[in-house]
Design a protein around this motif. Structure first.
Motif, PDB file in Angstrom:
ATOM      1  N   PRO A  45      19.796  -1.779  21.993  1.00 24.52           N
ATOM      2  CA  PRO A  45      20.820  -0.780  21.708  1.00 24.52           C
ATOM      3  C   PRO A  45      20.422   0.775  21.606  1.00 24.52           C
ATOM      4  CG  PRO A  45      20.563  -2.831  20.219  1.00 24.52           C
ATOM      5  CD  PRO A  45      19.524  -2.773  21.090  1.00 24.52           C
ATOM      6  N   GLY A  46      21.108   1.691  21.832  1.00 26.05           N
ATOM      7  CA  GLY A  46      20.733   3.053  21.939  1.00 26.05           C
ATOM      8  C   GLY A  46      20.285   3.665  23.117  1.00 26.05           C
ATOM      9  N   MET A  47      20.194   2.502  23.979  1.00 31.12           N
ATOM     10  CA  MET A  47      19.580   3.153  25.550  1.00 31.12           C
ATOM     11  C   MET A  47      20.314   4.078  25.961  1.00 31.12           C
ATOM     12  SD  MET A  47      18.726   0.241  28.252  1.00 31.12           S
ATOM     13  CE  MET A  47      19.737  -0.944  27.771  1.00 31.12           C
ATOM     14  N   LEU A  48      19.752   5.280  26.666  1.00 30.36           N
ATOM     15  CA  LEU A  48      20.658   6.194  27.374  1.00 30.36           C
ATOM     16  C   LEU A  48      21.282   5.521  28.576  1.00 30.36           C
ATOM     17  CD1 LEU A  48      17.867   9.369  27.377  1.00 30.36           C
ATOM     18  CD2 LEU A  48      20.082   8.881  25.815  1.00 30.36           C
ATOM     19  N   GLN A  49      22.185   6.108  29.064  1.00 28.18           N
ATOM     20  CA  GLN A  49      23.044   5.547  30.299  1.00 28.18           C
ATOM     21  C   GLN A  49      22.077   5.732  31.366  1.00 28.18           C
ATOM     22  OE1 GLN A  49      27.118   7.747  29.080  1.00 28.18           O
ATOM     23  NE2 GLN A  49      26.905   7.456  31.092  1.00 28.18           N
ATOM     24  N   SER A  50      21.152   6.658  31.531  1.00 30.19           N
ATOM     25  CA  SER A  50      20.297   6.503  32.718  1.00 30.19           C
ATOM     26  C   SER A  50      19.175   5.414  32.530  1.00 30.19           C
ATOM     27  CB  SER A  50      19.376   8.048  32.836  1.00 30.19           C
ATOM     28  OG  SER A  50      18.637   8.178  31.560  1.00 30.19           O
ATOM     29  N   ARG A  77      30.116   1.572  22.074  1.00 33.44           N
ATOM     30  CA  ARG A  77      30.463   2.803  21.842  1.00 33.44           C
ATOM     31  C   ARG A  77      29.185   3.603  22.323  1.00 33.44           C
ATOM     32  NH1 ARG A  77      28.017   0.860  17.297  1.00 33.44           N
ATOM     33  NH2 ARG A  77      27.118   2.043  15.721  1.00 33.44           N
ATOM     34  N   ARG A  78      29.661   4.846  22.568  1.00 36.52           N
ATOM     35  CA  ARG A  78      28.606   5.909  23.141  1.00 36.52           C
ATOM     36  C   ARG A  78      28.270   6.942  21.801  1.00 36.52           C
ATOM     37  NH1 ARG A  78      32.230   6.224  27.961  1.00 36.52           N
ATOM     38  NH2 ARG A  78      30.693   5.595  29.599  1.00 36.52           N
ATOM     39  N   LEU A  79      27.336   7.319  21.710  1.00 42.29           N
ATOM     40  CA  LEU A  79      26.664   8.368  20.337  1.00 42.29           C
ATOM     41  C   LEU A  79      25.785   9.204  21.115  1.00 42.29           C
ATOM     42  CD1 LEU A  79      25.845   5.653  17.693  1.00 42.29           C
ATOM     43  CD2 LEU A  79      27.969   7.063  17.886  1.00 42.29           C
ATOM     44  N   GLY A  80      26.156  10.688  20.770  1.00 43.68           N
ATOM     45  CA  GLY A  80      25.484  11.743  21.066  1.00 43.68           C
ATOM     46  C   GLY A  80      23.991  11.421  20.866  1.00 43.68           C
ATOM     47  N   THR A  81      23.198  12.264  21.573  1.00 48.82           N
ATOM     48  CA  THR A  81      21.722  12.366  20.963  1.00 48.82           C
ATOM     49  C   THR A  81      21.144  13.555  21.240  1.00 48.82           C
ATOM     50  OG1 THR A  81      19.695  11.364  22.050  1.00 48.82           O
ATOM     51  CG2 THR A  81      21.404  11.626  23.517  1.00 48.82           C
ATOM     52  N   LYS A  82      20.065  13.913  20.387  1.00 49.63           N
ATOM     53  CA  LYS A  82      19.426  15.108  20.487  1.00 49.63           C
ATOM     54  C   LYS A  82      18.408  15.155  21.690  1.00 49.63           C
ATOM     55  CE  LYS A  82      20.169  16.115  15.655  1.00 49.63           C
ATOM     56  NZ  LYS A  82      19.892  15.976  14.231  1.00 49.63           N
ATOM     57  N   ARG A  83      18.178  14.094  21.905  1.00 48.48           N
ATOM     58  CA  ARG A  83      17.099  13.988  23.302  1.00 48.48           C
ATOM     59  C   ARG A  83      17.639  14.542  24.563  1.00 48.48           C
ATOM     60  NH1 ARG A  83      15.486   7.893  23.966  1.00 48.48           N
ATOM     61  NH2 ARG A  83      17.760   7.547  23.425  1.00 48.48           N
ATOM     62  N   ASP A  84      18.879  14.432  24.731  1.00 49.85           N
ATOM     63  CA  ASP A  84      19.385  14.857  26.123  1.00 49.85           C
ATOM     64  C   ASP A  84      20.700  15.140  25.982  1.00 49.85           C
ATOM     65  OD1 ASP A  84      20.415  15.364  28.740  1.00 49.85           O
ATOM     66  OD2 ASP A  84      19.000  13.959  29.622  1.00 49.85           O
ATOM     67  N   ARG A  86      23.191  15.982  27.758  1.00 44.71           N
ATOM     68  CA  ARG A  86      24.055  15.448  28.962  1.00 44.71           C
ATOM     69  C   ARG A  86      24.203  13.996  28.818  1.00 44.71           C
ATOM     70  NH1 ARG A  86      19.811  17.249  33.293  1.00 44.71           N
ATOM     71  NH2 ARG A  86      18.580  16.426  31.783  1.00 44.71           N
ATOM     72  N   GLU A  87      23.555  13.205  27.913  1.00 44.93           N
ATOM     73  CA  GLU A  87      23.766  11.879  28.087  1.00 44.93           C
ATOM     74  C   GLU A  87      24.008  11.325  26.681  1.00 44.93           C
ATOM     75  OE1 GLU A  87      21.866   9.122  30.979  1.00 44.93           O
ATOM     76  OE2 GLU A  87      20.231  10.238  30.263  1.00 44.93           O
ATOM     77  N   CYS A  88      24.344  10.191  26.534  1.00 42.98           N
ATOM     78  CA  CYS A  88      24.754   9.372  25.344  1.00 42.98           C
ATOM     79  C   CYS A  88      24.094   8.141  25.251  1.00 42.98           C
ATOM     80  CB  CYS A  88      26.191   9.080  25.161  1.00 42.98           C
ATOM     81  SG  CYS A  88      27.403  10.395  25.047  1.00 42.98           S
TER      82      CYS A  88
END
Length: 138
Positions: A45-50, A77-84, A86-88
């Motif tokens: 859980p929480g993997m980036l789409q990439s 569900r998608r959650l925004g991230t501070k890591r990147d 451009r991705e969720c």
């Protein structure tokens, strides 16, 4: 005619396996691609789409479409991230979590059946060789 053709033989095998896995995931109303995508999200859980695309060895656009479909059905569900920005991150919903064990059991049944048909050694050797070939072609 195509006995020595890697493309022909792997695609023919792929079609056969697609039928087997489609039947396994039919009770969940999921395609094999959807089921494996969901299983990956449930596993991490929480993997980036990439990261999901890399895990599944598919293009990022393909992963995005898979996530879109699973999200529309209420499985992720998608959650925004501070890591990147451009991705969720992709997270499973409670509805998806309820399917974890049944999906894994369906997958295990297919794997066990194929191992029974092919023999454990042939099965394991083929999977290892397929992964090796795939990594060399990347």
């Amino acid at each position: 005619m195509f006995d020595q053709c890697l493309y022909f033989n792997t695609v023919a095998l792929g079609r056969q396996l697609e039928r087997v896995w489609s039947e396994a995931f039919k009770p969940f109303d999921l395609t094999p691609s959807q089921a494996f995508t969901l299983r990956a999200v449930l596993e991490r859980p929480g993997m980036l789409q990439s990261e999901l695309a890399e895990t599944l060895a598919i293009a990022r656009a393909t992963a995005t479409r898979a996530i879109d479909g699973l999200e529309a059905r209420g499985f992720v569900r998608r959650l925004g991230t501070k890591r990147d920005g451009r991705e969720c991150e992709v997270h499973p919903t409670e509805k998806a979590v309820e399917l974890r064990d049944p999906l894994n059991a369906a997958s295990r049944m297919v794997t066990d059946r194929l191992k029974g048909q092919l023999g454990e050694e042939v099965f394991s050797h083929f999977v290892k060789e397929a992964r090796t070939i795939s990594s060399h072609l990347r």
